[in-house]
Every structure is written in C-alpha cells, then in structure tokens.
Enzyme design. Structure first.
Site, PDB file in Angstrom:
ATOM      1  N   CYS A 136     -18.932  -1.906 -18.714  1.00 19.82           N
ATOM      2  CA  CYS A 136     -18.568  -1.656 -17.839  1.00 19.82           C
ATOM      3  C   CYS A 136     -19.656  -1.751 -17.320  1.00 19.82           C
ATOM      4  O   CYS A 136     -20.867  -1.671 -17.669  1.00 19.82           O
ATOM      5  CB  CYS A 136     -18.911   0.448 -17.393  1.00 19.82           C
ATOM      6  SG  CYS A 136     -18.675   1.095 -15.975  1.00 19.82           S
ATOM      7  N   GLU A 151       0.809  -1.079  -0.149  1.00 16.78           N
ATOM      8  CA  GLU A 151       0.126   0.145   0.041  1.00 16.78           C
ATOM      9  C   GLU A 151       0.823   1.430  -0.038  1.00 16.78           C
ATOM     10  O   GLU A 151       0.235   2.463  -0.722  1.00 16.78           O
ATOM     11  CB  GLU A 151      -1.409   0.161   0.702  1.00 16.78           C
ATOM     12  CG  GLU A 151      -2.195  -0.899   1.155  1.00 16.78           C
ATOM     13  CD  GLU A 151      -3.060  -0.507  -0.232  1.00 16.78           C
ATOM     14  OE1 GLU A 151      -3.270   0.843  -0.125  1.00 16.78           O
ATOM     15  OE2 GLU A 151      -3.286  -1.358  -0.668  1.00 16.78           O
ATOM     16  N   CYS A 205     -14.533   2.929 -20.643  1.00 18.94           N
ATOM     17  CA  CYS A 205     -16.422   3.078 -21.533  1.00 18.94           C
ATOM     18  C   CYS A 205     -15.957   3.850 -22.516  1.00 18.94           C
ATOM     19  O   CYS A 205     -17.158   4.246 -23.651  1.00 18.94           O
ATOM     20  CB  CYS A 205     -17.540   3.381 -20.548  1.00 18.94           C
ATOM     21  SG  CYS A 205     -16.750   5.142 -19.648  1.00 18.94           S
ATOM     22  N   CYS A 244     -24.010   4.588 -14.288  1.00 17.76           N
ATOM     23  CA  CYS A 244     -22.983   6.171 -14.135  1.00 17.76           C
ATOM     24  C   CYS A 244     -23.596   7.332 -14.687  1.00 17.76           C
ATOM     25  O   CYS A 244     -24.243   7.769 -15.873  1.00 17.76           O
ATOM     26  CB  CYS A 244     -21.744   5.589 -14.601  1.00 17.76           C
ATOM     27  SG  CYS A 244     -20.501   6.709 -14.942  1.00 17.76           S
ATOM     28  N   CYS A 268     -12.103   2.556 -15.158  1.00 18.50           N
ATOM     29  CA  CYS A 268     -12.240   4.172 -14.686  1.00 18.50           C
ATOM     30  C   CYS A 268     -10.948   4.747 -14.762  1.00 18.50           C
ATOM     31  O   CYS A 268     -11.010   5.043 -13.619  1.00 18.50           O
ATOM     32  CB  CYS A 268     -13.420   3.799 -13.835  1.00 18.50           C
ATOM     33  SG  CYS A 268     -14.082   5.482 -14.159  1.00 18.50           S
TER      34      CYS A 268
END
Ligand code: SF4
Length: 354
Positions: free
Chosen positions: A217, A45, A209, A223, A202
């Site tokens: 998507c 991370e 998309c 969306c 995204c």
C-alpha cells in the site's frame, strides 16, 4: 516523532504518493476516461453512485448510444429515460438526469458550468459529483468526498468519529481540500487516484493490505488505522436503518392481448413509473387468480408482491385516467420497475407457449 509533525508530513505527501500509485496501478481505460466531456463524466458519475462498475461499463455505452449528447437527453421524454435506465434501480437518478439535462439546455445554453458551486445547484448533483465533473471536464481545483474517499481518509488518518454526523463530514471536507495537489496538472490523476484507490485497494471489506500477497500500500508506513490494528473498525459503522417488510397485491389485468398498467404517483416507491395497479374494481377482482409471488428488495424495504391474474376478455372495464392498456412488448419498453419487467417477461413466455 510527535503526532502533530507526523500528521503534517502525511498531509504534505499524501497527494504525491497517491498520484504515483495512480499512474502505475490506477485505472486508465474506463470508457468515461476517454474523450472526457462534461456530459460523459456527469453520466458516469451518476451511474456509479449506486451501481457496480461492471454493470455501468455495459449500461453506460448503451445509454450513450440512445442519448449521445445532452440535447438528445433533454429532448427525450422522462419515460424514455426511465426505460433506458430500467433495471439499474434508484430511479430518482434517471429522473434527475432528465431534469438536469433540461436545466442545462435552458439555463446554461447547453453547456455544463465549470464552477463546482454552480454545478451543485443542478438537479441530482451533490458536492462530490460537482467536484468530479469540474476536475475531470474543466481542470478545476475541487475536492471529492464520496463514500470511498471518506473511508480512505478515515483509515489513513485514523479518524474514529461518526462520519454520518454533519460536523464530522464538514471537518473531513476541509481536510480533503487541504490535501489537493498544488500543481493544476496533477488534479486529474489525484482525483482519479482517490476514486481508484478506494474502489480497488482500500476497499470496504478486505482491503488489499490485509492480504499477504498484495502489492504494498502506498500509505503502508503512515496509515494510522493499520498501525492501530483498526482497519476493520474504521470508518465507524453506523447502525443500519431498519428494513421494513411490505406486502403488495398487483392486479395483472389482461384484455385482448394487452395488459393494464398505471403510472405511479410522483412520490413514494418507483415514483412516476409504470406498474401494475394495486387496487382494482372490487367486482372483477373476485375472479383473480394468484400467480407466483415475487420478492424485491429496495434500500429500506423488502417487498413481497402477490400478482393476481385477471383475464378480462369479455368484461367491460372502465379504467382510471392514470391507467393505460399496452401490448406486452410496448409495456416492456417503458420505464418499468424490475419486478414488473419480470412479470411481463413471464406473461410473454406463457402467451408464446415457451
Ligand atoms: S494500509 Fe490498508 S487501510 Fe491503510 S490505506 Fe493502505 S489499504 Fe487502506
């Protein structure tokens, strides 16, 4: 359909759609997804915060070879950790890794806490990272909200507000928490799905998309950014901080095949790292020979560095307490900033006649 009802339906189904997408199209073989311990998750991370996955894939394994567990990291010197981190930039991350390892050893018996609130109190761990560690390592219920997740939520729900404002971020955190799946067993796939979807589908530029050949998507029908034709405007882009140009002189003092480095102050650029002195004895610097300039870009600064070669073989030199002579190869093994490394490699090539 009234807006409110549609929004509630989307809230309800978001996790379901995302988990289904993750299971089919998400990432499943990243090294930190295998043998998920808090140490391995935490390290990945922190590395992924400002470094591309392709680089982290290599550096993660190398770091683990040198520091296979929390104890070995805590026992190392900060210079050892900086040296292993060298070239990845944003060195505060490396210093915090080291600090955090020591705090977990001394205050938590060497075991990362499972509570996200306790994790967030550790050096270098923000709220989203704490949540990721808590979910992946301990199956805790916690929401992540890094830059990628903010973008996905903003687009799917058509949030046009300035997300750099803390009131807006606060609202988004609350929203992110309400989206968590009910079943504890789904938390890992959901959290991984959010990360994967933001990183691979995204994306900030050219979300899939927008490409005709891309797979559909999972939020195609819901969306709001897509429906409004505002995918490229959401999330709102805030003005970038002005980049400052900075000129620096570095004195490359060489004596008996050793080079002089100094430890930088604990504040400012490359805090606490070894670098070439920016100031040097006024008399000796008169003999300085300019070398090729080096450019380097930091987050808010564009540096132009003029290295000046000082061959001091026959000179008596008094050095400062924060300075030290190093054999070139030993200097390279320290935690040195990238431009210092570049200059050292050039010096070695010249010395070896390459
Ligand atoms: S439709 Fe496009 S903008 Fe909307 S969530 Fe899917 S990939 Fe992102």
């Amino acid at each position: 359909m009234p807006k409110e009802i549609k929004k509630n339906a989307l809230d309800k189904n978001f996790a379901k759609y995302l988990i289904a997408w993750q299971k089919k199209d998400g990432r499943h073989h990243l090294p930190w997804q295998i043998n998920r311990t808090a140490y391995r998750v935490w390290l990945s991370e922190i590395m992924l915060q400002q470094t591309q996955v392709s680089t982290v894939l290599i550096r993660y394994q190398e770091f683990l070879k040198r520091f296979p567990d929390l104890r070995s990291l805590a026992m190392a010197t900060v210079d050892d950790v900086l040296s292993e981190w060298s070239g990845m930039g944003y060195y505060t991350r490396a210093r915090n890794l080291h600090k955090c390892a020591r705090v977990v050893m001394s205050e938590h018996d060497g075991i990362f806490p499972s509570d996200p609130v306790a994790l967030e109190k550790l050096p270098g761990i923000g709220r989203s990272t704490a949540a990721a560690i808590a979910v992946f390592s301990y199956g805790q219920r916690a929401a992540i909200l890094d830059g990628n997740v903010k973008r996905v939520l903003a687009r799917v729900w058509g949030i046009e507000a300035d997300l750099s404002k803390s009131a807006e971020t606060k609202k988004l955190w609350t929203h992110a928490e309400t989206l968590l799946p009910k079943k504890p067993d789904d938390l890992v796939a959901y959290t991984q799905g959010l990360m994967d979807f933001g990183a691979t589908f995204c994306t900030q530029y050219g979300p899939l998309c927008l490409s005709e050949k891309s797979p559909k998507c999972p939020f195609n029908k819901d969306c709001v950014a897509k429906a409004l034709g505002k995918i490229e405007q959401i999330p709102l882009k805030v003005k970038k901080v002005k980049v400052i140009r900075l000129d620096m002189n570095w004195w490359i003092a060489i004596q008996k095949n050793k080079v002089l480095l100094e430890k930088r102050p604990n504040q400012g650029i490359w805090a606490g790292m070894w670098s070439f002195p920016e100031k040097f004895n006024d008399v000796l610097t008169k003999k300085g020979q300019p070398m090729q300039k080096v450019s380097h870009v930091l987050t808010h600064r564009r540096l132009t560095i003029q290295p000046m070669m000082l061959d001091l073989n026959k000179q008596k030199v008094v050095i400062e307490p924060n300075q030290q002579w190093f054999v070139f190869e030993d200097a390279l093994a320290l935690g040195v900033p990238k431009p210092v490394r570049t200059i050292l490699l050039n010096l070695i090539q010249v010395r070896d006649g390459v």
